[in-house]
Design a protein around this motif. Structure first.
Motif, PDB file in Angstrom:
ATOM      1  N   ASP A  29     -16.645  -1.268  30.236  1.00 16.89           N
ATOM      2  CA  ASP A  29     -17.102  -2.287  30.829  1.00 16.89           C
ATOM      3  C   ASP A  29     -16.156  -3.238  31.559  1.00 16.89           C
ATOM      4  OD1 ASP A  29     -19.808  -1.396  30.434  1.00 16.89           O
ATOM      5  OD2 ASP A  29     -20.181  -2.900  28.997  1.00 16.89           O
ATOM      6  N   TYR A  30     -15.136  -3.687  31.096  1.00 16.12           N
ATOM      7  CA  TYR A  30     -14.155  -4.484  31.299  1.00 16.12           C
ATOM      8  C   TYR A  30     -13.325  -3.997  32.594  1.00 16.12           C
ATOM      9  CZ  TYR A  30     -10.393  -1.685  29.169  1.00 16.12           C
ATOM     10  OH  TYR A  30      -9.508  -0.804  28.986  1.00 16.12           O
ATOM     11  N   VAL A  84     -15.144  -2.539  35.144  1.00 11.71           N
ATOM     12  CA  VAL A  84     -16.055  -3.000  36.019  1.00 11.71           C
ATOM     13  C   VAL A  84     -15.729  -4.526  36.362  1.00 11.71           C
ATOM     14  CG1 VAL A  84     -18.379  -3.330  36.706  1.00 11.71           C
ATOM     15  CG2 VAL A  84     -17.789  -1.326  35.296  1.00 11.71           C
ATOM     16  N   THR A  85     -15.694  -5.355  35.478  1.00 14.05           N
ATOM     17  CA  THR A  85     -15.266  -6.535  35.395  1.00 14.05           C
ATOM     18  C   THR A  85     -13.932  -7.021  36.264  1.00 14.05           C
ATOM     19  OG1 THR A  85     -16.083  -7.093  33.332  1.00 14.05           O
ATOM     20  CG2 THR A  85     -15.014  -9.001  34.027  1.00 14.05           C
ATOM     21  N   ARG A  93      -3.034  -0.333  28.831  1.00 15.41           N
ATOM     22  CA  ARG A  93      -2.660  -1.022  27.552  1.00 15.41           C
ATOM     23  C   ARG A  93      -3.444  -0.495  26.474  1.00 15.41           C
ATOM     24  NH1 ARG A  93      -1.569  -7.188  26.159  1.00 15.41           N
ATOM     25  NH2 ARG A  93      -1.510  -6.981  23.920  1.00 15.41           N
ATOM     26  N   ASN A  94      -5.056  -0.559  27.123  1.00 13.35           N
ATOM     27  CA  ASN A  94      -5.860  -0.114  25.974  1.00 13.35           C
ATOM     28  C   ASN A  94      -5.695   1.215  25.701  1.00 13.35           C
ATOM     29  OD1 ASN A  94      -8.000  -2.269  25.267  1.00 13.35           O
ATOM     30  ND2 ASN A  94      -7.712  -2.711  27.315  1.00 13.35           N
ATOM     31  N   GLU A 126      -6.829  -7.389  12.023  1.00 14.62           N
ATOM     32  CA  GLU A 126      -7.016  -8.572  11.179  1.00 14.62           C
ATOM     33  C   GLU A 126      -6.319  -8.491  10.026  1.00 14.62           C
ATOM     34  OE1 GLU A 126      -8.881 -11.569  11.235  1.00 14.62           O
ATOM     35  OE2 GLU A 126      -9.138 -11.440  13.419  1.00 14.62           O
ATOM     36  N   VAL A 128      -2.224  -2.610  33.973  1.00 20.30           N
ATOM     37  CA  VAL A 128      -2.228  -3.593  33.171  1.00 20.30           C
ATOM     38  C   VAL A 128      -3.479  -3.474  32.262  1.00 20.30           C
ATOM     39  CG1 VAL A 128      -2.518  -6.065  32.919  1.00 20.30           C
ATOM     40  CG2 VAL A 128      -1.031  -5.139  34.699  1.00 20.30           C
ATOM     41  N   HIS A 129      -4.569  -3.185  33.124  1.00 20.33           N
ATOM     42  CA  HIS A 129      -5.949  -3.335  31.884  1.00 20.33           C
ATOM     43  C   HIS A 129      -6.072  -1.902  31.102  1.00 20.33           C
ATOM     44  CE1 HIS A 129      -7.734  -7.148  33.153  1.00 20.33           C
ATOM     45  NE2 HIS A 129      -7.061  -7.028  34.008  1.00 20.33           N
ATOM     46  N   ASN A 154       5.247   5.331   9.475  1.00 21.53           N
ATOM     47  CA  ASN A 154       4.020   4.755   9.601  1.00 21.53           C
ATOM     48  C   ASN A 154       3.925   3.188   9.626  1.00 21.53           C
ATOM     49  OD1 ASN A 154       2.727   7.128   9.928  1.00 21.53           O
ATOM     50  ND2 ASN A 154       1.926   7.592   7.823  1.00 21.53           N
ATOM     51  N   GLN A 179       1.007  -1.071  -0.034  1.00 20.21           N
ATOM     52  CA  GLN A 179       0.050   0.026  -0.192  1.00 20.21           C
ATOM     53  C   GLN A 179       0.996   1.377  -0.120  1.00 20.21           C
ATOM     54  OE1 GLN A 179      -2.502  -0.398   3.581  1.00 20.21           O
ATOM     55  NE2 GLN A 179      -3.975  -1.445   2.210  1.00 20.21           N
ATOM     56  N   PRO A 214      -4.635  -7.207  19.471  1.00 18.39           N
ATOM     57  CA  PRO A 214      -4.702  -8.515  18.737  1.00 18.39           C
ATOM     58  C   PRO A 214      -5.955  -8.605  17.756  1.00 18.39           C
ATOM     59  CG  PRO A 214      -5.482  -8.360  20.955  1.00 18.39           C
ATOM     60  CD  PRO A 214      -4.788  -7.260  20.957  1.00 18.39           C
ATOM     61  N   ARG A 215      -6.742  -7.306  17.883  1.00 20.39           N
ATOM     62  CA  ARG A 215      -7.888  -7.388  17.078  1.00 20.39           C
ATOM     63  C   ARG A 215      -7.670  -7.086  15.667  1.00 20.39           C
ATOM     64  NH1 ARG A 215     -10.871  -3.629  20.899  1.00 20.39           N
ATOM     65  NH2 ARG A 215      -8.720  -2.749  21.229  1.00 20.39           N
ATOM     66  N   ASN A 218      -7.378  -8.644   7.118  1.00 18.63           N
ATOM     67  CA  ASN A 218      -8.080  -7.844   6.034  1.00 18.63           C
ATOM     68  C   ASN A 218      -8.158  -6.516   6.381  1.00 18.63           C
ATOM     69  OD1 ASN A 218      -9.947  -7.612   7.947  1.00 18.63           O
ATOM     70  ND2 ASN A 218     -11.115  -9.460   7.430  1.00 18.63           N
ATOM     71  N   LEU A 276       0.275  -4.791  19.743  1.00 22.46           N
ATOM     72  CA  LEU A 276      -0.332  -4.138  20.649  1.00 22.46           C
ATOM     73  C   LEU A 276      -1.758  -4.631  20.821  1.00 22.46           C
ATOM     74  CD1 LEU A 276       1.099  -0.621  21.350  1.00 22.46           C
ATOM     75  CD2 LEU A 276       1.382  -2.765  22.755  1.00 22.46           C
TER      76      LEU A 276
END
Lengths: 543, 277, 328
Positions: free
Chosen positions: C225-226, C228-229, C247-248, C326, C243-244, C311, C17, C323-324, C328, C321
């Protein structure tokens, strides 16, 4: 009766200033025993979720807090213990599962790591032991191939698998209490049935007390030992499941139960001979990804609709039922030509609308109109209700004066005040918005209505009103309706005919009364078997 | 509207920003009244310190009044910032709306073009454009607009993509409404809030770019601007710190005030976002 | 398909690309060359007037300026791909050599700036979000607001006034002490001393940007939400934050760091010219003064390619960082 493990006494939860009421929850008393399932039932805004969160000490601080009362667990009052003690209790003695397992799990952490944390922060175990325990937990919640799932990320699992992982996490340390906050609402009915079964099995094994928050009386009938009904922050009725479901005392409980659509199929009316809509050999697939600069073939293809045949006759309601991903919504959008199907015919009367271009299509548009699912997304927030209803006729060339008059009359028809004409959509509740959506669909005086899950975003009492309205309108205007729904109870109530879809295909079709009583296809059978509260429904039917 | 103002008013910083910008605007509009002389004119002793020789903020090496330059320069900075933003917002809306609404190949092509413009180091590109077109107000506005629109295009595309699948747009299709009417009347009004917020912040950025260009000697040589003053003063930094300092403060205050307005608009126009925090 | 092969394929695709983008930038360059007054050769030869008429004629032939535009473009493309960017008469050197000579200095400045800006930005944003609505948060927020609004060149000039002229802590300009001829460790120390002010100047704006982003991103993630979990699982707040949430929250900041590289190069033109830092930015400033347009175009081209490369690197980091991502 077994040992009492949780006792909520006179609990009140204060909302921040400026909220629509002062207390989210007021004077709530509730008890939970080991091995028991208590369902807290109520519509949205009843305070059921906040009650559950208070037990975990998870109220959204500092705005929302316990104002008075106690939550006694063992010998302690959870609402008063210090933070460190609360942290110790959470996850080990009391744990919780949530409605939407996708967002409740950390998206960038493997399932294994998310289970592992619980051990690391509550008990001392070697790394090896922890992995072993995690694997056995995943196995216990019936996840296929635990070795693979332990290294998987949440997005790589299905909704049901994610909820199973959540349950594994919640039950990792054999807690005394499991709080389940609408854990099956986001799932398909067959998955829902499996998850409910799993919760029951685990509960039996661990003798856990389950506090189950739900809006669905069907689910209550399936799993509850005792029921607590909440309305606007207060408990209006408590009792054993049997008592509440069969002999409700409070008028609110009665009205809620009366509003639930029954799985009792309606009798088909006499079938007219005139076919208003016919679909023949309809195919639609979606490609995704892989294309470079828009050229070349997409790498993946989802066959959303495959070889569908349908016939809708004048005055009848044909239900299309199926789980998410079955292609029922795609089919509806093909029928109304929001999307073009790849192959097949869709005939309105004797005209195949798939062959028409946009301009040729315009005059046929008014014969088939749509009602949408989400009352908040289906109305343009920037346009006044009157304009929303009258713009259709104006586009079709009706004089402004007549279009406005028609809009006023339609407001009457759908049971809204005429003054609504000059208001904006955000001033209305969900049910009222759905009425506006219906008025818009009727504004072109269509022959056919396509209703895509028109009540699934609404509370059950509102649901009943909208279904009733649709029924009245259909009779009044001699409309034919294509009714898309995932809820077999709703389908039973409104549809004369039902088509069951799975993986883009219609697996079975027939008069509702026959199909629901004697399903032939295995999938239809499993769908019917999974309907929550089915036994209760049928016991009522036989009454 | 009154609803909007009551929400905006709750953000004190934003109200302060608005007051400052109004003051600067008044200053810019009354420039020729406050300092009737041409700011380029040499009117006194060169390199006078502030508050000496009748200079409020001192004079530069040629004896030009720094204060006069700042007051007259305000007009240039605000004008360029505003016009360049309007132009680039229009380009951005055009690209974003078509890409988002029509999707598929139209989207592919338009977004590749946007990506290219986003990849190019924008300030160097702006320098090149002004250098090639010769420095003037028009060339500076064009250069800033050309390098600023991709952000708007991406934003508008995202909004259009999200809104075009909303059910009310589908309802318009079933009523037989045409594409352009849907884009203009149904979708665009629903994405105006983020556009206004981004646009207000872009004015600030445009002022910064303009001052940077002027500092490098790419300002319009016939028009007084803040960057020009700084560029002219930097060689005498050792002997006359004030020539650079005060125009810089002017830029800082203006940009800060506009950013505060932008945040206030964001809070007032997207109340839901604010509540979530 | 395993994750590593997925990432491998993804990188390959992103490389592919990059090709049309670079191609497009070359074409833009070509048109800018044509947009300038006179024909390309006038530009190529600079306005130095030092090119002989024979050389001009030779150049015209070489660039096929008598040919139609598309053919000229092809010739230009060929030249660029063989790294022939023309000749700078001002510096009496081929443009590409000149650029590569100055590249190291800019690379050094950019690297130190990115480390400083991203590092401290993340730190300050984190701190502000954790101490939400306390004086620390207020100080950080105001600091970020002000630096976000300050023009780079002005910061640079004020730094010189305060830290060089008044306090005498750091040198005013250049990369080395020209008179000293340091070697070895002394040389490194000398360069470091020269590097401090330009780095701080160039960092400040981006520091503010990342601070604001990081703060907003942390706050957004805290509402998910995570979280709260995680609390419901009985994790400590430390664990939840570091940790939670962290990273996000880093994900959009990483993306932004990639997007801002282009702007950083633009900023380096100003900072380098303020501090006479002998990098590409300084070269661009010199060529602007000398009206050496071809050199400027060369710098533009190269810095664009640099952005494409950075880039790509950022995208690969992002891949690890999140995992989502993909294929495609």
């Amino acid at each position: 009766m077994k040992q009492k493990i949780l006792s909520i006494d006179n609990l009140s939860i204060l909302l921040p200033a400026g909220a629509d009421r002062q207390y989210a929850v007021q004077h709530v008393d509730l008890e939970l025993h080991a091995g028991e399932t208590v369902c807290v039932v109520g519509e949205s805004g009843s305070g059921k979720s906040l009650t559950a969160r208070a037990v975990m000490g998870l109220l959204p601080a500092p705005h929302v807090r316990v104002a008075e009362g106690s939550i006694i667990f063992g010998a302690e009052d959870i609402s008063k213990v210090d933070y460190e003690r609360l942290r110790e209790l959470r996850g080990s003695e009391i744990s919780m599962i949530f409605q939407e397992p996708m967002t409740a799990l950390n998206p960038v952490m493997t399932i294994g790591n998310q289970i592992d944390e619980i051990f690391r922060y509550h008990v001392s175990m070697s790394a090896k032991e922890r992995v072993k325990k995690a694997l056995s937990l995943l196995f216990e919640v019936n996840l296929p191939d635990p070795e693979k799932i332990i290294d998987a990320y949440p997005h790589e699992l299905s909704g049901g698998q994610r909820q199973r992982s959540m349950i594994a996490m919640a039950l990792a340390l054999g807690p005394k209490i499991l709080i389940a906050d609408e854990p099956t609402t986001a799932l398909d009915v067959t998955t829902q049935a499996q998850i409910l079964q799993l919760i029951r099995d685990m509960q039996k094994r661990l003798d856990t007390g389950v506090l189950f928050i739900t809006h669905d009386f069907g689910v209550v009938a399936d799993i509850a030992d005792r029921v607590v009904v909440m309305q606007e922050g207060k408990i209006v009725e408590t009792g054993t499941a049997k008592q509440v479901l069969t002999k409700p005392k409070h008028s609110y409980t009665k009205s809620l139960i009366a509003a639930i659509p029954r799985l009792k199929p309606r009798k088909a009316r006499l079938r007219a001979s005139e076919v208003v809509l016919r679909a023949e050999g309809v195919y639609k697939s979606f490609g995704s990804g892989g294309s470079f600069f828009g050229f070349g073939k997409p790498s993946r293809e989802v066959k959303a609709v495959q070889n569908v045949q349908l016939e809708l006759r004048r005055g009848e309601t044909l239900g299309v039922v199926g789980e998410s991903g079955s292609g029922k919504s795609t089919l509806a959008r093909c029928v109304i030509r929001l999307i073009d199907c790849d192959q097949g015919k869709i005939e309105l009367g004797d005209v195949d609308i798939t062959k028409l271009n946009r301009n040729e299509l315009r005059p046929y548009r008014k014969r088939i109109q749509m009602i949408f699912q989400d009352p908040f997304a289906s109305l343009n927030p920037r346009i006044r209700v009157g304009d929303i209803i009258s713009q259709g006729p104006l586009l079709q060339g009706v004089e402004r004066h007549d279009a406005v008059n028609r809009a006023y009359k339609l407001l009457d028809t759908v049971g809204l005040d005429r003054r609504s004409f000059d208001r904006f959509p955000h001033e209305f509740s969900g049910g009222q918005r759905q009425r506006i959506g219906i008025a818009r669909a009727l504004s072109l005086k269509p022959d056919i209505l396509v209703a895509d899950e028109p009540v699934s975003a609404l509370d059950v009492s509102i649901q009943a009103q909208i279904l009733q309205l649709l029924d009245e309108i259909r009779t009044q205007m001699d409309l034919s309706m294509l009714f898309i729904t995932h809820d077999l109870r709703v389908a039973a109530q409104v549809c004369d005919y039902v088509a069951v879809m799975q993986h883009g295909k219609i697996v079975e079709m027939g008069p509702t009364a026959e199909l629901f009583v004697a399903p032939k296809d295995a999938y239809t059978k499993s769908l019917l078997a999974a309907v929550p509260g089915k036994d209760w429904h049928f016991s009522e039917i036989n009454k | 509207m009154s609803d909007f103002w009551s929400r905006y008013r709750r953000n004190y910083a934003a109200v302060f920003g608005l007051a400052v910008v109004v003051l600067i605007l008044i200053m810019a509009l009354t420039a020729s009244f406050l300092y009737p002389n041409d700011p380029f004119r040499l009117i006194g002793k060169p390199l006078s310190e502030p508050f000496t020789n009748g200079f409020l903020l001192g004079s530069d090496s040629l004896g030009r009044d720094v204060a006069s330059g700042i007051v007259h320069g305000a007009k240039t900075s605000l004008l360029i910032g505003f016009v360049a933003t309007i132009v680039s917002v229009f380009i951005g809306i055009f690209f974003g709306a078509f890409a988002g609404y029509f999707g598929g190949r139209v989207d592919d092509i338009l977004m590749r073009v946007t990506e290219i413009f986003q990849t190019i180091p924008s300030f160097i590109f702006a320098i090149l454009l002004v250098a090639i077109m010769k420095p003037s107000i028009v060339s500076i506005v064009i250069a800033i607009a050309v390098v600023s629109w991709p952000g708007v295009a991406r934003l508008v595309r995202g909004e259009f993509l999200a809104i075009k699948n909303r059910e009310f747009v589908q309802a318009c299709h079933t009523l037989g409404m045409g594409d352009f009417r849907i884009m203009l009347r149904e979708i665009l009004p629903n994405c105006l809030s983020p556009i206004i917020v981004v646009g207000s912040l872009m004015i600030a950025t445009a002022i910064l770019i303009e001052s940077g260009l002027a500092f490098l000697g790419l300002g319009d040589p016939n028009i007084m601007s803040w960057g020009f003053l700084i560029g002219a003063g930097r060689t005498m930094l050792r002997s006359a710190w004030w020539v650079c300092t005060f125009p810089g403060v002017a830029i800082l205050i203006t940009v800060l005030a506009i950013n505060l307005i932008g945040e206030g608009l964001n809070d007032a126009l997207n109340p839901r976002l604010k509540e979530r925090q | 398909m395993t994750r590593s092969t997925k990432i491998f394929k993804y990188v390959g695709k992103r490389l592919l690309q990059g090709v049309p983008i670079i191609l497009a930038i070359v074409i833009i360059n070509f048109f800018l060359l044509n947009l300038a007054e006179g024909d390309a050769v006038d530009v190529l030869a600079g306005e130095a007037g030092s090119a002989t008429p024979e050389y001009m004629a030779q150049l015209r032939q070489k660039f096929g300026l008598d040919q139609p535009l598309p053919i000229q473009l092809m010739v230009y493309l060929k030249n660029v791909l063989s790294l022939d960017l023309g000749y700078s008469f001002r510096h009496d050197m081929p443009v590409n050599e000149l650029i590569f000579d100055r590249f190291a200095a800019t690379g050094l400045l950019m690297t130190s700036t990115i480390i400083l800006a991203v590092g401290f930005g993340v730190l300050l944003g984190l701190l502000a979000a954790m101490r939400l609505n306390t004086w620390k948060d207020a100080v950080i927020t105001v600091f970020a607001l002000i630096t976000y609004a300050t023009p780079l060149f002005w910061v640079g000039l004020m730094m010189i006034v305060v830290f060089s002229l008044k306090l005498g802590w750091f040198p005013t300009s250049g990369m080395t002490n020209v008179a000293a001829f340091y070697e070895g460790w002394d040389y490194v120390k000398d360069v470091s001393r020269h590097l401090v002010l330009p780095t701080i100047t160039l960092s400040l704006f981006y520091l503010a940007l990342y601070t604001r982003m990081m703060r907003a991103s942390m706050l957004e993630q805290y509402g998910q939400d995570y979280v709260v979990t995680a609390r419901a699982k009985g994790l400590t707040e430390r664990r939840i934050t570091y940790v939670h949430v962290l990273r996000n929250a880093l994900l959009p900041v990483v993306t932004m760091a990639g997007v801002q590289v282009g702007a950083l190069i633009g900023g380096s033109v100003i900072v380098e010219s303020v501090f006479a830092w002998p990098g590409l930015g300084m070269l661009a400033f010199e060529s602007l003064f000398a009206r050496d347009l071809n050199l400027l175009l060369g710098i533009f081209l190269l810095s664009s390619m640099l952005v494409v490369a950075v880039n790509l690197i950022v995208d690969i980091i992002y891949c690890f960082l999140d995992p989502r991502i993909e294929v495609n």
